[in-house]
Scaffold this motif. Structure first.
Motif, PDB file in Angstrom:
ATOM      1  N   ASN A  35       0.839  -1.197   0.000  1.00 30.46           N
ATOM      2  CA  ASN A  35       0.000   0.000   0.000  1.00 30.46           C
ATOM      3  C   ASN A  35       0.873   1.246   0.000  1.00 30.46           C
ATOM      4  N   PRO A  36       0.618   2.211  -0.918  1.00 30.36           N
ATOM      5  CA  PRO A  36       1.484   3.396  -1.010  1.00 30.36           C
ATOM      6  C   PRO A  36       1.564   4.188   0.288  1.00 30.36           C
ATOM      7  N   PHE A  37       0.447   4.299   0.997  1.00 28.64           N
ATOM      8  CA  PHE A  37       0.438   5.046   2.255  1.00 28.64           C
ATOM      9  C   PHE A  37       1.315   4.367   3.298  1.00 28.64           C
ATOM     10  N   ILE A  38       1.179   3.049   3.422  1.00 28.43           N
ATOM     11  CA  ILE A  38       1.993   2.304   4.387  1.00 28.43           C
ATOM     12  C   ILE A  38       3.471   2.407   4.027  1.00 28.43           C
ATOM     13  N   ARG A  39       3.779   2.301   2.748  1.00 23.86           N
ATOM     14  CA  ARG A  39       5.177   2.392   2.321  1.00 23.86           C
ATOM     15  C   ARG A  39       5.749   3.767   2.629  1.00 23.86           C
ATOM     16  N   GLU A  40       4.937   4.817   2.482  1.00 17.96           N
ATOM     17  CA  GLU A  40       5.406   6.163   2.797  1.00 17.96           C
ATOM     18  C   GLU A  40       5.653   6.318   4.294  1.00 17.96           C
ATOM     19  N   VAL A  41       4.723   5.833   5.100  1.00 16.68           N
ATOM     20  CA  VAL A  41       4.872   5.930   6.549  1.00 16.68           C
ATOM     21  C   VAL A  41       6.075   5.128   7.024  1.00 16.68           C
ATOM     22  N   CYS A  42       6.337   4.018   6.362  1.00 15.91           N
ATOM     23  CA  CYS A  42       7.424   3.131   6.783  1.00 15.91           C
ATOM     24  C   CYS A  42       8.777   3.509   6.196  1.00 15.91           C
ATOM     25  N   GLY A  43       8.887   4.706   5.657  1.00 13.63           N
ATOM     26  CA  GLY A  43      10.205   5.172   5.251  1.00 13.63           C
ATOM     27  C   GLY A  43      10.371   5.487   3.794  1.00 13.63           C
ATOM     28  N   GLY A  44       9.376   5.185   2.978  1.00 15.84           N
ATOM     29  CA  GLY A  44       9.470   5.507   1.560  1.00 15.84           C
ATOM     30  C   GLY A  44      10.664   4.850   0.895  1.00 15.84           C
ATOM     31  N   LYS A  45      11.578   5.690   0.373  1.00 14.34           N
ATOM     32  CA  LYS A  45      12.725   5.171  -0.378  1.00 14.34           C
ATOM     33  C   LYS A  45      13.956   4.963   0.501  1.00 14.34           C
ATOM     34  N   SER A  46      13.864   5.232   1.815  1.00 15.59           N
ATOM     35  CA  SER A  46      15.027   5.082   2.701  1.00 15.59           C
ATOM     36  C   SER A  46      15.428   3.618   2.825  1.00 15.59           C
ATOM     37  N   ARG A  47      16.736   3.359   2.766  1.00 14.73           N
ATOM     38  CA  ARG A  47      17.234   1.990   2.869  1.00 14.73           C
ATOM     39  C   ARG A  47      17.271   1.503   4.310  1.00 14.73           C
ATOM     40  N   LYS A  48      17.339   2.425   5.250  1.00 15.65           N
ATOM     41  CA  LYS A  48      17.428   2.048   6.663  1.00 15.65           C
ATOM     42  C   LYS A  48      16.056   1.884   7.314  1.00 15.65           C
ATOM     43  N   LEU A  49      15.030   2.474   6.712  1.00 16.51           N
ATOM     44  CA  LEU A  49      13.675   2.392   7.271  1.00 16.51           C
ATOM     45  C   LEU A  49      12.863   1.415   6.435  1.00 16.51           C
ATOM     46  N   ASN A  50      12.484   0.294   7.042  1.00 14.52           N
ATOM     47  CA  ASN A  50      11.771  -0.739   6.290  1.00 14.52           C
ATOM     48  C   ASN A  50      10.950  -1.581   7.250  1.00 14.52           C
ATOM     49  N   CYS A  51       9.668  -1.250   7.350  1.00 17.46           N
ATOM     50  CA  CYS A  51       8.784  -1.994   8.257  1.00 17.46           C
ATOM     51  C   CYS A  51       8.690  -3.459   7.861  1.00 17.46           C
ATOM     52  N   HIS A  52       8.610  -3.707   6.552  1.00 20.10           N
ATOM     53  CA  HIS A  52       8.400  -5.085   6.099  1.00 20.10           C
ATOM     54  C   HIS A  52       9.576  -5.974   6.484  1.00 20.10           C
ATOM     55  N   ALA A  53      10.799  -5.440   6.362  1.00 16.33           N
ATOM     56  CA  ALA A  53      11.975  -6.244   6.706  1.00 16.33           C
ATOM     57  C   ALA A  53      11.954  -6.648   8.173  1.00 16.33           C
ATOM     58  N   VAL A  54      11.506  -5.735   9.033  1.00 17.06           N
ATOM     59  CA  VAL A  54      11.460  -6.025  10.473  1.00 17.06           C
ATOM     60  C   VAL A  54      10.311  -6.971  10.796  1.00 17.06           C
ATOM     61  N   LEU A  55       9.123  -6.678  10.238  1.00 17.41           N
ATOM     62  CA  LEU A  55       7.928  -7.446  10.590  1.00 17.41           C
ATOM     63  C   LEU A  55       7.891  -8.837   9.948  1.00 17.41           C
ATOM     64  N   SER A  56       8.735  -9.074   8.966  1.00 17.79           N
ATOM     65  CA  SER A  56       8.785 -10.399   8.336  1.00 17.79           C
ATOM     66  C   SER A  56      10.003 -11.201   8.777  1.00 17.79           C
ATOM     67  N   SER A  57      10.738 -10.688   9.753  1.00 17.26           N
ATOM     68  CA  SER A  57      11.931 -11.383  10.231  1.00 17.26           C
ATOM     69  C   SER A  57      11.552 -12.566  11.116  1.00 17.26           C
ATOM     70  N   SER A  58      12.547 -13.362  11.470  1.00 18.90           N
ATOM     71  CA  SER A  58      12.303 -14.600  12.225  1.00 18.90           C
ATOM     72  C   SER A  58      11.806 -14.341  13.649  1.00 18.90           C
ATOM     73  N   LYS A  59      12.139 -13.183  14.217  1.00 21.71           N
ATOM     74  CA  LYS A  59      11.739 -12.874  15.597  1.00 21.71           C
ATOM     75  C   LYS A  59      10.517 -11.955  15.661  1.00 21.71           C
ATOM     76  N   ALA A  60       9.792 -11.854  14.554  1.00 20.70           N
ATOM     77  CA  ALA A  60       8.653 -10.947  14.503  1.00 20.70           C
ATOM     78  C   ALA A  60       7.368 -11.597  14.981  1.00 20.70           C
ATOM     79  N   SER A  61       7.472 -12.758  15.631  1.00 25.13           N
ATOM     80  CA  SER A  61       6.275 -13.426  16.136  1.00 25.13           C
ATOM     81  C   SER A  61       6.583 -14.082  17.473  1.00 25.13           C
ATOM     82  N   PHE A  62       5.524 -14.382  18.188  1.00 24.30           N
ATOM     83  CA  PHE A  62       5.651 -15.052  19.483  1.00 24.30           C
ATOM     84  C   PHE A  62       4.484 -16.018  19.621  1.00 24.30           C
ATOM     85  N   GLY A  63       4.812 -17.292  19.852  1.00 21.41           N
ATOM     86  CA  GLY A  63       3.759 -18.293  19.956  1.00 21.41           C
ATOM     87  C   GLY A  63       3.008 -18.503  18.664  1.00 21.41           C
TER      88      GLY A  63
END
Length: 546
Positions: free
Chosen positions: A214-242
């Motif tokens: 979603n364009p809005f989510i991508r903008e909020v999560c850092g747009g074109k910045s290489r250091k800001l990436n919600c998807h990379a964090v939320l899809s990582s191996s430690k992004a869940s519990f139980g």
């Protein structure tokens, strides 16, 4: 940029922005809802073809050309083209409003504001495909009043829901300040506001799980910045519990937190429970920050805001517990049960809803791909070639609407009292109106017998065509088919024909014989260039081929 401004800008695409800018400059009456629907419903959206076909609905003809070696100044403005800066992941559409004296004025796709730059600079970012526009005969949006009402109702519904939530928050805050004194009051107010903010941010994290692109989510999560990436964090191996993502845990936590604070503002029992929970969740802040900093080495802006909220909650909890040493006696089993049930309910709701919403989003994507395949002209023509063909010539039969010399012909076999025929009429008429190379031939199934109620209506329509021509019979067809009550007496009074009706018997009989030879069994029966419309297609879908 605030979240609200980002949402307001990103919810509409560059295609919408350039089309709306053009229509406003031409003083065309339109609605954002109608324009957005016309663009997004196009099977080639987002593309230059979707812009071309959408603008045609507003009376703006266009044609795409390759710029080649021509100067921009030779093209009449405004015109539409696509541009791409070096740091843009993909090209975006823009509208050029001025091209003279070595300068270009165009609409910046990111800011939606006019920009002036030298021609040489524009040449570097231009993709060299130009959509030339004929703006001499623009027209207002079809169904403008209906679309305005729908848009107004949609906006009202959205605003009312927001206003109700804000009113509930203000009411709860007022209750806290008028019924509680000292530090507990300010702690209760702090919990109310922090839980509300936490719920908003965790909802965005849930949205990210549903629609990462979603364009809005991508903008909020850092747009074109290489250091800001919600998807990379939320899809990582430690992004869940139980087996449940931290986004869902966070949403359930803040949803239950906010609801109890809203329904029981500054209640000592619930304040104690949430103070304890806020302190218990505080160590998660360190885990999340360390994991993003040292392990993933990318940051999730939304996650960081959540950590700030959790930190604020821990501080509020510490202040509240230090000021109220005798509070444990105010907590009852009821408060614990309500908190646990609320949390579990929101946890189950979010964990169940996310896959369903994701499937619904994927379903829309697959539907668009399926329609793109379904409306492929080659596939449609292949299916037409396999269907039944017209074996008896119909060149002199029925009523012809549109250009009588058009290369493409649609034959509609119908009954003047047939409901589906009435529904198909405006669709086919609009199709012919928008396509000069298409004509519609209407053949009726009337028998010509005096006791057949279809006979006088068909004779009347044929007489109107014979006496007044194609434009008059087109209006008469509208009057008949679009009327909710098929009243022939009223129709007869509006179009008096005198003795011309008796002259139509031969024509009616010729149509009757044609229908018998073609073994017409149902109405409407549609033929496209001599081939019957396949059963899997409807009349409303023909606009995708003409």
């Amino acid at each position: 940029m605030t979240l609200l401004k980002a949402y307001a800008r990103k919810r509409e695409s560059d295609l919408f922005n350039i089309c709306s800018y053009l229509l406003r400059s031409l003083k065309v009456n339109f609605t954002s809802r109608g324009l957005l629907d016309a663009l997004e419903d196009h099977i080639e959206y987002p593309s230059l073809l979707s812009v071309k076909d959408t603008l045609f609905k507003y009376g703006i003809a266009s044609d795409a050309i390759d710029k080649g070696t021509y100067s921009y100044e030779v093209f009449e403005t405004p015109f539409i083209c696509s541009i791409q800066q070096e740091d843009w992941p993909d090209a975006k559409f823009t509208i050029v409003t001025v091209a003279e004296a070595g300068n270009i004025e165009y609409l910046d796709p990111l800011t939606d504001k006019p920009v002036h730059i030298p021609v040489g600079d524009f040449e570097k970012i231009d993709k060299h495909v130009i959509l030339l526009l004929d703006t001499t005969a623009p027209k207002h949006e079809t169904n403008l009043a209906e679309n305005r009402k729908k848009q107004r109702d949609s906006m009202l519904a959205g605003r009312v829901s927001v206003y109700l939530v804000l009113a509930a928050v203000l009411f709860a805050a007022g209750h806290i300040l008028t019924h509680t004194a000292g530090l507990p009051a300010w702690c209760g107010l702090g919990f109310l506001l922090s839980s509300f903010l936490g719920l908003l941010i965790s909802s965005l994290l849930i949205w990210n799980e549903i629609d990462t692109h979603n364009p809005f989510i991508r903008e909020v999560c850092g747009g074109k910045s290489r250091k800001l990436n919600c998807h990379a964090v939320l899809s990582s191996s430690k992004a869940s519990f139980g087996g449940i993502s931290w986004s869902v845990w966070g949403f359930a936590f803040f949803a239950a937190f906010f609801c109890t604070q809203l329904l029981f503002p500054a209640h000592p029992g619930f304040m104690l429970i949430w103070s304890a929970l806020s302190l218990l969740t505080a160590p998660y802040i360190l885990f999340s920050v360390y994991y993003q900093w040292r392990v993933i080495k990318q940051w999730c802006p939304l996650c960081l805001v959540i950590q700030v909220v959790l930190g604020a909650n821990a501080l509020i909890a510490g202040c509240y517990l230090s000021d109220s040493p005798a509070l444990p006696g105010s907590m009852e089993p009821y408060h614990i049960v309500v908190t646990v049930l609320a949390g579990l309910s929101f946890l189950l709701l979010a964990n169940t809803a996310i896959p369903e919403l994701r499937n619904a989003r994927d379903g829309r994507t697959y539907e668009k791909k399926w329609k793109k395949l379904r409306y492929n002209p080659e596939i449609f023509q292949a299916l037409l070639d396999k269907s039944d063909s017209v074996t008896v010539q119909a060149n002199d039969l029925g009523i012809v609407v549109g250009n009588p010399h058009a290369d493409n012909e649609i034959i509609k076999v119908c009954n003047p009292y047939c409901g589906p025929c009435s529904k198909a009429h405006p669709e086919l008429e609009q199709l012919v109106k928008n396509n000069p190379g298409l004509k519609l031939r209407i053949i009726f199934t009337a028998t010509g017998d005096a006791n057949d109620k279809r006979t006088p209506v068909v004779a009347h329509l044929l007489a109107i065509q014979q006496k007044y021509g194609s434009e008059a019979v087109r209006l008469a067809l509208d009057d008949w088919y679009l009327a909710s009550d098929k009243d022939y007496k009223a129709f007869e009074q509006k179009y008096p024909m005198n003795g011309a009706l008796e002259e139509q018997q031969e024509k009616i009989q010729a149509m009757r014989n044609w229908c018998k030879d073609m073994k017409i069994r149902a109405t409407p029966t549609i033929y496209i260039n001599g081939r019957e419309l396949p059963d899997s297609y409807r009349v409303t879908e023909l606009k995708n081929f003409f």
